[in-house]
Design an enzyme around this catalytic site. Structure first.
Site, PDB file in Angstrom:
ATOM      1  N   GLU B  80       0.852  -1.192   0.000  1.00  0.00           N
ATOM      2  CA  GLU B  80       0.000   0.000   0.000  1.00  0.00           C
ATOM      3  C   GLU B  80       0.886   1.239   0.000  1.00  0.00           C
ATOM      4  O   GLU B  80       0.401   2.360   0.133  1.00  0.00           O
ATOM      5  CB  GLU B  80      -1.000  -0.025   1.159  1.00  0.00           C
ATOM      6  CG  GLU B  80      -0.381  -0.078   2.537  1.00  0.00           C
ATOM      7  CD  GLU B  80      -0.489   1.237   3.270  1.00  0.00           C
ATOM      8  OE1 GLU B  80      -1.598   1.661   3.553  1.00  0.00           O
ATOM      9  OE2 GLU B  80       0.567   1.829   3.547  1.00  0.00           O
ATOM     10  N   CYS B 112      -3.345  -4.421   3.962  1.00  0.00           N
ATOM     11  CA  CYS B 112      -2.314  -5.309   4.514  1.00  0.00           C
ATOM     12  C   CYS B 112      -2.317  -6.702   3.915  1.00  0.00           C
ATOM     13  O   CYS B 112      -1.535  -7.550   4.345  1.00  0.00           O
ATOM     14  CB  CYS B 112      -2.467  -5.411   6.024  1.00  0.00           C
ATOM     15  SG  CYS B 112      -2.211  -3.843   6.871  1.00  0.00           S
ATOM     16  N   HIS B 234      -2.783 -12.124  10.878  1.00  0.00           N
ATOM     17  CA  HIS B 234      -2.274 -10.783  10.600  1.00  0.00           C
ATOM     18  C   HIS B 234      -2.085 -10.004  11.903  1.00  0.00           C
ATOM     19  O   HIS B 234      -2.904 -10.097  12.809  1.00  0.00           O
ATOM     20  CB  HIS B 234      -3.217 -10.030   9.651  1.00  0.00           C
ATOM     21  CG  HIS B 234      -2.839  -8.580   9.485  1.00  0.00           C
ATOM     22  ND1 HIS B 234      -1.588  -8.207   9.093  1.00  0.00           N
ATOM     23  CD2 HIS B 234      -3.537  -7.436   9.704  1.00  0.00           C
ATOM     24  CE1 HIS B 234      -1.527  -6.869   9.047  1.00  0.00           C
ATOM     25  NE2 HIS B 234      -2.699  -6.384   9.425  1.00  0.00           N
TER      26      HIS B 234
END
Ligand SMILES: [Zn+2]
Lengths: 134, 345
Positions: B80, B112, B234
């Site tokens: 990103e 992400c 994550h």
């Protein structure tokens, strides 16, 4: 900073330290040379990719730089002798206290410069101390 | 025909800033480090960006298994924080690792989870035998606005995976994704810092998507959490992956080897893939790893992974994730701001 076409032509030697090797006299060249100065037309040069390990021959630390490099000060500019023999000028990424003559270095892929806010980003090879870095 | 991970490489910049130093500057009274379970985060050097750290990770992945770069037929780079709005990160990485130019390449963006999306794209091409090897990268040098909660976690790191059919270090047994249109976090074109919906976005964003993808994959694979030796979720902070693991029936012991966020921060597209690499660093052949990424916007990709014999041949031929946690340099806020370009010189 060099112009965009000139940078583009030099991408292989900037990204991967691609130089030349003379098979006749076993001499290595960086930047690459089309003709071996020792052997002239008697030898055909071949491309050679240096792995970039070398030794600091001498260095200077830059404290005042032009606008493009101001953010990076202080930084070390060194003459590095690659293990195959050629010498080149490159930035060594460490503090001014850490750099010393004879220090072993290895290559790192970094931003060499930017053409202002709108222009191209120039990537290429700098050096980091070979000891203590991953 | 099985397909999966042939090699992997990680790069984390050397600089760190402590959460307490950020809190000191902003007069934050709350113990942010403890409440986020992030004690320090990585900071890129002044001449590092998402491209340079992707090159370093990719070079390690190539070196670790002595991959001939000419065999790579696809490069997908997820980030990103691609340095260019138009001009691919993937092409620069390709040139820097010495590909033979007969390949397809593209950049991915999904907050992400762009890195795990790149793994899926490579896996599809490899499994269909349309390509020999694919290189999937998750790389970010992310920014939080000064003083924003994100500033305590937004960090820099990269992971590169070579995906193929032969000499596997780990087989990807299956994956399952869950994706919805959820505006929990965003950044408009041309804006330097992202916006987010605040703390309440954890439930409809991270927790809903990670639990849905995880439960979906467990059902598809007919497995239960106990079938896995390790799990990686994550890591936007150190609290969420612990909480989601508990909620789903995974133990602290399963997630501990891959939980690196307390020491490097949230490396965005690199985050879950660096956690996976830290787990591959210690896993033994025959063991199984559960992986679930998350990207705001929002989606989660879950993977079931089985470690193969090949891991023993390649593991020690490149730096491990924990090597990047040693010999770090701490910055104060003023030098950190210079590194991150927060001061206009
Ligand atoms: Zn010669």
């Amino acid at each position: 900073m060099s112009t965009v076409p000139r940078f583009w032509r030099h991408i292989p030697q900037r990204y991967n330290l691609v130089g030349t090797h003379c098979p006749k006299c076993d001499e290595y060249y960086y930047p690459p040379r089309a003709i071996c100065p020792n052997c002239r037309r008697a030898a055909k040069m071949e491309d050679y990719r240096f792995d970039g390990k070398g030794t600091v021959v001498t260095f200077t630390t830059i404290y005042n730089a032009t606008d493009d490099f101001k953010r990076q000060t202080p930084y070390n500019l060194a003459i590095i002798e690659l293990d195959e023999g050629p010498r080149l000028t490159g930035q060594v990424i460490c503090t001014p206290e850490e750099i010393e003559i004879g220090m072993r270095v290895k290559p790192a892929f970094r931003i060499l410069g930017k053409d202002g806010e709108r222009g191209i980003i120039y990537y290429g090879t700098k050096f980091v101390p070979a000891e203590g870095s991953v | 025909m099985p397909a999966g991970i042939v090699s992997y490489g990680v790069y984390v910049p050397r600089y760190r800033i402590k959460a307490e130093e950020i809190a000191r500057v902003w007069g934050e009274r709350e113990d942010m480090a403890k409440s986020l379970n992030v004690f320090e985060k990585s900071v890129p050097d002044i001449d590092e960006d998402a491209v340079t750290i992707a090159v370093e990770a990719a070079r390690i992945a190539i070196m670790r298994a002595s991959i001939d770069p000419a065999r790579i037929d696809a490069i997908y780079a997820g980030s990103e924080s691609h340095p260019y709005a138009v001009k691919p990160t993937a092409t620069i990485v390709g040139e820097a690792i010495g590909v033979d130019h007969q390949l397809t390449a593209a950049d991915f963006e999904f907050a992400c989870k762009a890195g795990t999306a790149a793994v899926q794209a490579c896996l599809g091409l490899v499994t269909a035998k349309l390509i020999d090897l694919g290189l999937a990268i998750g790389t970010d040098t992310s920014q939080g606005a000064p003083g924003d909660a994100l500033e305590y976690t937004a960090a820099a790191g990269s992971a590169a995976y070579v995906i193929g059919r032969d000499d596997l270090a780990a087989e990807i047994e299956g994956f399952y994704s869950f994706t919805t249109d959820t505006p929990d976090f965003w950044r408009r074109e041309g804006m330097p810092y992202p916006e987010h919906g605040g703390r309440f976005t954890g439930e409809p964003g991270y927790f809903k998507h990670v639990t849905s993808a995880t439960r979906g994959l467990l059902k598809k694979m007919r497995t239960i959490p106990e079938d896995y030796d390790y799990a990686v979720f994550h890591q936007p902070n150190g609290k969420f992956p612990v909480r989601v693991a508990e909620k789903l029936g995974f133990s602290i012991e399963q997630i501990e080897p891959g939980l690196v966020v307390p020491w490097i921060g949230n490396t965005y597209s690199g985050s879950s893939l660096i956690g996976l690499a830290a787990t591959l660093d210690v896993a033994r052949p025959g063991e199984r790893i559960f992986l679930a990424s998350f990207g705001s916007g929002a989606g989660s990709d879950a993977f079931s992974i089985r470690v193969e014999e090949g891991i023993e041949d390649i593991r020690d031929r490149g730096p491990r994730v924990r090597d990047f946690l040693k010999d770090v340099r701490y910055l104060d806020y003023a030098v950190y701001a210079k590194h991150k370009g927060k001061l206009r010189l």
